[in-house]
Motif scaffolding. Structure first.
Motif, mmCIF file in Angstrom:
data_model
loop_
_atom_site.group_PDB
_atom_site.id
_atom_site.type_symbol
_atom_site.label_atom_id
_atom_site.label_comp_id
_atom_site.label_asym_id
_atom_site.label_seq_id
_atom_site.Cartn_x
_atom_site.Cartn_y
_atom_site.Cartn_z
ATOM 1 N N PHE A 1 0.852 -1.248 0.032
ATOM 2 C CA PHE A 1 -0.033 -0.154 0.126
ATOM 3 C C PHE A 1 0.887 1.251 -0.034
ATOM 4 O O PHE A 1 0.753 2.013 1.040
ATOM 5 C CB PHE A 1 -0.790 0.012 1.113
ATOM 6 N N GLY A 2 1.617 1.216 -0.929
ATOM 7 C CA GLY A 2 2.636 2.537 -0.991
ATOM 8 C C GLY A 2 2.094 4.000 -1.026
ATOM 9 O O GLY A 2 2.347 4.804 -0.606
ATOM 10 N N ALA A 3 0.765 3.703 -1.911
ATOM 11 C CA ALA A 3 0.337 4.991 -2.442
ATOM 12 C C ALA A 3 -0.536 5.473 -0.905
ATOM 13 O O ALA A 3 -0.875 6.647 -0.857
ATOM 14 C CB ALA A 3 -0.825 4.784 -3.256
ATOM 15 N N ALA A 4 -0.632 4.446 -0.073
ATOM 16 C CA ALA A 4 -1.499 4.967 0.978
ATOM 17 C C ALA A 4 -0.452 5.503 2.348
ATOM 18 O O ALA A 4 -0.938 5.800 3.397
ATOM 19 C CB ALA A 4 -2.478 3.710 1.769
ATOM 20 N N VAL A 5 0.796 5.415 2.123
ATOM 21 C CA VAL A 5 1.628 5.857 3.208
ATOM 22 C C VAL A 5 1.597 7.167 3.655
ATOM 23 O O VAL A 5 1.604 7.430 4.685
ATOM 24 C CB VAL A 5 3.211 5.620 2.605
ATOM 25 N N ALA B 1 -0.241 11.160 7.721
ATOM 26 C CA ALA B 1 -1.074 11.991 8.050
ATOM 27 C C ALA B 1 -1.708 11.639 9.303
ATOM 28 O O ALA B 1 -2.180 12.426 10.364
ATOM 29 C CB ALA B 1 -1.994 12.546 6.843
ATOM 30 N N VAL B 2 -2.450 10.402 9.469
ATOM 31 C CA VAL B 2 -3.387 10.099 10.464
ATOM 32 C C VAL B 2 -2.289 10.162 11.790
ATOM 33 O O VAL B 2 -2.702 10.403 12.888
ATOM 34 C CB VAL B 2 -3.681 8.588 10.224
ATOM 35 N N LEU B 3 -0.817 9.390 11.515
ATOM 36 C CA LEU B 3 -0.125 9.579 12.764
ATOM 37 C C LEU B 3 0.122 10.941 13.191
ATOM 38 O O LEU B 3 0.349 10.910 14.301
ATOM 39 C CB LEU B 3 1.419 8.974 12.299
#
Length: 572
Positions: free
Chosen positions: A328-332, A337-339
Motif C-alpha cells: 500500500f505504497g500510495a497509502a503511506v 497524516a493519521v499519525l
C-alpha cells in the motif's frame, strides 16, 4: 432595544461621517482580551465548566492519548527485547495500568475533581503526598508536550526533510494552544474526533498487518511466524526485557486522564464508570494487538525500527513500514497524516492534563495562586501559559538531535507515570480504610472496584517490582553508562525531593506535626456527587428511568434498535 440589550463596543477613536453621524473604531485588542480572560475577566473565583459528555469521556479513555508511545517507541521495544519480550512487557504493564484505572475510577466517580489523585492524596493520606503527586504529574505531562512535538516534527520531516524540527514544532503548538483557550467542550469535541480517527487507523492497521503476515497480499509474501522462531522471540535476556518497561509506561501514560477530566464532565457518577470500563478494550485492542502485529511483520533486527537512542534521527513509524511492505505504497501519505493527527491529539491532551493539575495545585495552596485563575469560560489561562513556556524545550531538538531528546524525555515521562500509578494504589487502600472507619456503606459509591483489596495491592507490588527491574537493567547494561542510570532514577529523585521538601515545610514552616490525616478526619463530603446515604436511592432511580425509556419504545421496534437508541441518548 432595552438598556440591558445594549451592546457596548470598545472605542479607540471616533469620527464624524458626511451625514453627521459619529462612528466608533473597533479596538482589535478587545477581541484578544475577551478571548483569553472572557467577558468578566480571569479570577480565582471562577470555576471550570462541566461540559464534557459521556461520548467525549469514553473516547478519551479509548484513544485520547494514543500517540508517540505506540506509533514510535513500540519499535524500540521490539528492537531491544524481541517481539515476544515486547509483547510480554506490554501485557504485564497493561494488566498493571488496568488495575490502576479501576482503583482510581472508584474514587473519581464519587469525587470528580480536576486534581483527581493529587486531591485524593491530600485528603485521604497526607498533604505531602498530594503535593508530590500533583507536581510529579504536572512534570510528566508538561515534558510530554516537547516529546510529542518532537515526534510530530519527525513525522512531518518524512515529507519535507529540509524543514527544521523546531519550525514544525512551532507550526503545531500555536493552533493546539489556541484550541485550549476556547472552552473545555472544544477540547472534548476535538479529542472525540481525533480519537475516532486513531481508533479506525489502529483497527485498519491490525487487519492489514495480519493479512500481510499470513500471506494474503498477492506479490508481497508475509513473514508468517518467522520473527518468533529460531530464538528470535526473546533476545537480550532479562536486562533488555526490563528496559522495555519504560517504553510500555510511556505508551500507556494517560490512561488515568479520565479521572482528571471527570472534574469537567456531565453526570460523572454515570460517565466515569462507562469510560473506565472502556479502558479494557483500549489495552487489548490498541496495545497488545498492535505490538503483536508489528512483531509479526517486522524483524527485531530490521533497521527501520527505532534504535534505543543510539542515533540522533528517528526512523519512520512501524505502522508506515508495514503498510509499505503490504503493497500500500500510495497509502503511506495517508497513514503518516493519521499519525500526525494522533500526535497532535496527544499534544492536546498534554496541555489539558498539565493545566488542570496546576490549576488544582494552585487552588489547594500548593502552587502560586496566579495559576488558580480561570476565565469566565472556565479556561485556566495562566496554567496553560506555563505549559506553553515549558513546551519550548522542543527547540533543544535542533541542538541535540531529535532521537536523543526523544529518548530522554521518554524516560523521564515513563518513570514519572510509574511513580504516580504506584501511589494511586496506596491512596485507594487508605480511602477504603477511612470509608469503613467512618461507617459508610459501599452501596453509596457510584462504582465499586472488584476483588478489593487485591487490585490496589497488585498496583503497589507491580510498580515496586518494575521499578527495581528498571534499575537493575540500567546498572547491568553493557557497556555501563552513568547517563542510563541517571535517566532511570531521576524520576524518583524528583519524587523524594518533593515529598521530603513539603514535609519539612509543613513541620517547620506551618508548625504541623501530624503528617498523616487521621482516618476519622478524612474528608469524605467535599466534592461528592451526592450526600451520604443517597447513593443507592439515586442509582435505583437512574436504573428505573432507563428501564422506562426502553418500555416506552414504539411497539414493533426491534429490541436492538431500542437499546441502541437508549445508549446513544445517554452518550449525547
Amino acid at each position: 432595544m432595552s438598556d440591558k440589550d445594549t451592546v457596548i463596543l470598545p472605542v479607540v477613536a471616533s469620527s464624524e461621517n458626511h451625514n453627521g453621524a459619529i462612528t466608533a473604531a473597533y479596538d482589535p485588542s478587545s477581541f484578544w482580551k475577551r478571548f483569553t480572560v472572557g467577558n468578566t475577566g480571569a479570577s480565582a473565583e471562577n470555576q471550570t465548566k462541566r461540559a464534557m459528555q459521556s461520548r467525549h469521556l469514553t473516547m478519551i479513555a479509548i484513544g485520547g492519548t494514543i500517540g508517540t508511545g505506540i506509533f514510535l517507541s513500540a519499535g524500540s521495544a521490539i528492537a531491544l527485547a524481541g517481539p515476544g519480550g515486547a509483547l510480554l512487557s506490554y501485557f504485564i504493564v497493561g494488566i498493571f495500568v488496568y488495575c490502576v484505572v479501576i482503583t482510581l475510577g472508584e474514587m473519581s466517580a464519587m469525587y470528580p475533581v480536576s486534581g483527581a489523585f493529587s486531591v485524593f492524596g491530600t485528603r485521604f493520606v497526607s498533604p505531602a503526598l498530594g503535593f508530590t503527586l500533583g507536581w510529579t504529574y504536572w512534570f510528566e505531562w508538561t515534558i510530554g508536550i516537547p516529546s510529542e512535538l518532537t515526534a510530530a516534527a519527525i513525522i512531518l520531516q518524512y515529507w519535507a526533510p529540509q524543514v527544521q524540527a523546531w519550525e514544525w514544532a512551532l507550526a503545531i503548538i500555536v493552533p493546539v494552544f489556541l484550541l485550549q483557550l476556547i472552552h473545555v467542550r472544544a477540547y472534548g469535541e476535538s479529542e472525540y474526533w481525533f480519537s475516532l480517527i486513531k481508533v479506525l487507523m489502529i483497527i485498519l492497521f491490525i487487519f492489514v498487518g495480519l493479512i500481510y503476515d499470513w500471506g494474503g497480499v498477492r506479490g508481497h509474501p508475509g513473514p508468517g511466524l518467522s520473527n518468533f522462531q529460531n530464538g528470535q522471540a526473546f533476545i537480550g535476556g532479562f536486562e533488555n526485557f526490563a528496559q522495555t518497561f519504560v517504553y510500555a509506561f510511556y505508551s500507556f501514560a494517560g490512561v488515568e486522564l479520565v479521572a482528571v477530566a471527570a472534574g469537567e464532565s456531565v453526570q460523572p457518577h454515570k460517565t466515569v464508570p462507562r469510560a473506565i470500563k472502556a479502558t479494557f478494550f483500549r489495552i487489548v485492542l490498541f496495545y497488545i494487538l498492535t505490538i503483536l502485529t508489528i512483531g509479526l511483520c517486522i524483524n527485531w533486527q530490521d533497521p527501520t525500527l527505532i534504535s534505543t537512542g543510539s542515533s540522533s534521527a528517528v526512523a519512520a513509524s512501524p505502522l508506515t513500514v508495514v503498510f509499505q511492505r503490504a503493497g500500500f505504497g500510495a497509502a503511506v501519505h495517508v497513514v503518516n497524516a493519521v499519525l500526525l493527527t494522533a500526535v497532535i491529539s496527544a499534544t492536546n491532551s498534554c496541555f489539558y492534563a498539565s493545566s488542570r493539575m496546576l490549576l488544582s495545585l494552585a487552588r489547594s495552596g500548593q502552587a502560586p495562586r496566579v495559576f488558580g485563575w480561570v476565565n469566565s469560560r472556565g479556561v485556566p489561562i495562566p496554567a496553560l501559559l506555563m505549559a506553553l513556556a515549558v513546551s519550548f524545550l522542543t527547540f533543544l531538538t535542533s541542538i541535540w538531535g531529535e532521537g536523543i531528546v526523544f529518548t530522554w524525555l521518554l524516560n523521564l515521562s515513563g518513570i514519572s507515570a510509574l511513580l504516580v500509578w504506584g501511589s494511586i494504589g496506596l491512596i485507594s487502600l487508605r480511602f477504603r480504610v477511612a470509608y469503613r472507619a467512618q461507617g459508610r456503606s459501599l452501596s453509596d459509591l457510584p462504582y465499586t472496584q472488584p476483588l478489593y483489596p487485591l487490585l490496589p495491592i497488585a498496583v503497589v507490588v507491580l510498580s515496586a517490582s518494575m521499578f527495581i527491574a528498571e534499575g537493575y537493567s540500567a546498572v547491568k547494561e553493557e557497556p555501563f553508562e552513568a547517563k542510563n542510570v541517571a535517566a532511570t532514577y531521576i524520576g524518583i529523585v524528583l519524587y523524594v525531593v518533593l515529598y521530603i521538601g513539603y514535609t519539612m515545610y509543613e513541620r517547620f514552616g506551618l508548625g504541623i506535626r501530624q503528617h498523616f490525616v487521621p482516618l476519622l478526619k478524612v474528608d469524605l463530603e467535599t466534592d461528592a456527587v451526592w450526600k451520604r446515604g443517597e447513593g443507592a436511592m439515586i442509582q435505583d432511580q437512574d436504573q428505573y428511568e432507563g428501564k422506562n425509556e426502553e418500555d416506552a419504545a414504539v411497539p414493533g421496534t426491534p429490541r436492538w434498535q431500542t437499546r441502541l437508541f437508549s445508549v446513544a441518548k445517554r452518550m449525547y
